[in-house]
Design an enzyme around this catalytic site. Sequence first.
Site, PDB file in Angstrom:
ATOM      1  CD  GLU A   1      -2.553   1.715   0.281  1.00  0.00           C
ATOM      2  OE1 GLU A   1      -2.480   2.919  -0.042  1.00  0.00           O
ATOM      3  OE2 GLU A   1      -3.262   0.887  -0.335  1.00  0.00           O
ATOM      4  NE  ARG A   2      -0.963   5.514  -4.750  1.00  0.00           N
ATOM      5  CZ  ARG A   2      -1.230   5.933  -5.978  1.00  0.00           C
ATOM      6  NH1 ARG A   2      -0.311   5.832  -6.919  1.00  0.00           N
ATOM      7  NH2 ARG A   2      -2.402   6.455  -6.264  1.00  0.00           N
TER       8      ARG A   2
ATOM      9  CG  HIS B   1      -4.662   6.803   3.134  1.00  0.00           C
ATOM     10  ND1 HIS B   1      -4.219   7.716   4.057  1.00  0.00           N
ATOM     11  CD2 HIS B   1      -4.873   7.503   1.990  1.00  0.00           C
ATOM     12  CE1 HIS B   1      -4.159   8.910   3.489  1.00  0.00           C
ATOM     13  NE2 HIS B   1      -4.543   8.800   2.240  1.00  0.00           N
TER      14      HIS B   1
ATOM     15  CB  ILE C   1     -10.392   6.013  -2.150  1.00  0.00           C
ATOM     16  CG1 ILE C   1      -9.138   6.441  -2.908  1.00  0.00           C
ATOM     17  CG2 ILE C   1     -11.485   7.071  -2.282  1.00  0.00           C
ATOM     18  CD1 ILE C   1      -8.535   7.755  -2.490  1.00  0.00           C
ATOM     19  CB  CYS C   2     -13.669   2.691   0.438  1.00  0.00           C
ATOM     20  SG  CYS C   2     -15.104   2.237   1.397  1.00  0.00           S
TER      21      CYS C   2
ATOM     22  CB  SER D   1     -26.472  14.650 -10.589  1.00  0.00           C
ATOM     23  OG  SER D   1     -26.932  13.812 -11.642  1.00  0.00           O
TER      24      SER D   1
ATOM     25  CB  ALA E   1     -16.517  -0.149  -1.078  1.00  0.00           C
TER      26      ALA E   1
ATOM     27  CG  HIS F   1     -47.603  -3.753  11.640  1.00  0.00           C
ATOM     28  ND1 HIS F   1     -47.729  -2.759  10.697  1.00  0.00           N
ATOM     29  CD2 HIS F   1     -48.349  -3.366  12.708  1.00  0.00           C
ATOM     30  CE1 HIS F   1     -48.536  -1.821  11.172  1.00  0.00           C
ATOM     31  NE2 HIS F   1     -48.923  -2.162  12.395  1.00  0.00           N
TER      32      HIS F   1
END
Length: 464
Positions: free
Chosen positions: A35-36, A38, A42-43, A181, A318, A443
């Site tokens: 891993e470079r 984190h 990103i997620c 959007s 993800a 219910h």
Amino acid sequence: MAAKSFDMIVIGAGPGGYVAAIRGAQLGLSVAVVEREHMGGICLNWGCIPTKALLRSAEVFHLMHRAGEFGLKAENISYDLDAVVKRSRGVSKQLNSGVGHLLKKNKVTTIMGVATLAGKGKVSVKTDKGTEELTAKAIVLATGARARELPGLEADGKRVWTYKHALVPPHMPKKLLVIGSGAIGIEFASFYHTLGAETTVVEVMDRILPVEDAEISAFAKKSFKKQGMTIMEKATVKQLDRAKDKVTAHIEIGGKTEKHDFDTVISAVGIVGNVENLGLESLGVKVDRTHVVVDEYCRTGVDGLYAIGDLAGAPWLAHKASHEGVMVAELVAGGHPHPVRPEAIAGCTYCHPQVASVGLTEAKAKEQSYEVRVGRFPFIGNGKAIALGESEGLVKTVFDAKTGELLGAHMIGAEVTELIQGYVVGRTLETTEEDLMNTVFPHPTLSEMMHESVLDAYDRVIHI
């Protein structure tokens, strides 16, 4: 220095990579993950998780303003944006360290550095201490994606932001333009609008949330407009003139170009895969529009090389990445997993009101020559929704008229991101309308609307 050898090397520790690594280790493989930046990708650090923390703050703020409706009193309601952001960063930090702990617990070797493919089965990693050479019979690319930047609309972090800037804002927008959007654009529009920013959303397609069912898009548009947002569809931002304290956007709509001033712009126009500098070209890996081309088992066509998650194309979610990670780990360990079917993956957007869907829209089903039966049920007909003060929403189901197969489900309203999973399980179990009709829903719950929507498709609805 001799190369370190593993059964599987994973490049990238996002929701695809770290899950692949853990599953591989559980199956007895020796696994390294590179891993470079984190743990959690990103997620966890700059995407799904921190945005939900922000949106939760906005939701509570919105509810505080409605206190009177519930017989409660709350006066002089305000917020502290720095504290809201601080909470969201804390949530990410907690989960980030959790990923590190899980990898350690599962005896996965983690290497912080930048990886490149040095040949078939070979990975070269640049770390703080120099270069490490690794070898493995299987390599999983899980390098993810980043925000797409359009020429002339590039982010500068001051007045023009990507999602990253929007998560740690340098100021509170007063007049905000959101370009795009999809889920990311709408979530930020919803967050800042709730906190008081005058918000405009520009969408190039003919409707907002363009991947959703047209009826849901229309419902969302109506709801956002009622909240005071400006929605511009079939519109393109042609250029941004940047000044110290404002941005003038040139927006082309209906054949004319209009100029509008904003103090902040968020660009959310899609993503591009992180395919650069990995050494893909020399191995002959096919890349199509920044995404690695793979088969249904995430194989790249190069022996022992897999690509998962955002890097391997849509849907950019993800949970799709995690599931692909598990599937690939099981393949590498000699198992026979089911391929991940994109049409069985739910999409969730955490705006206000929430939006969630799985499977085919009504239009897509008809396009694929299905004869359909469609059911709908409004939130206003549900006791729990009314008790919650959340009577705005809709559940829509699409069935194959010939076989009764549930083709798709589309929802907008309170907590639909949690409700959708009922239909996801149903589709995985290949449910028919009969199974769903014969299921007893508790219910009073919001889930009863899912039942009623099915009943409505077959002219048996009770409560409307």
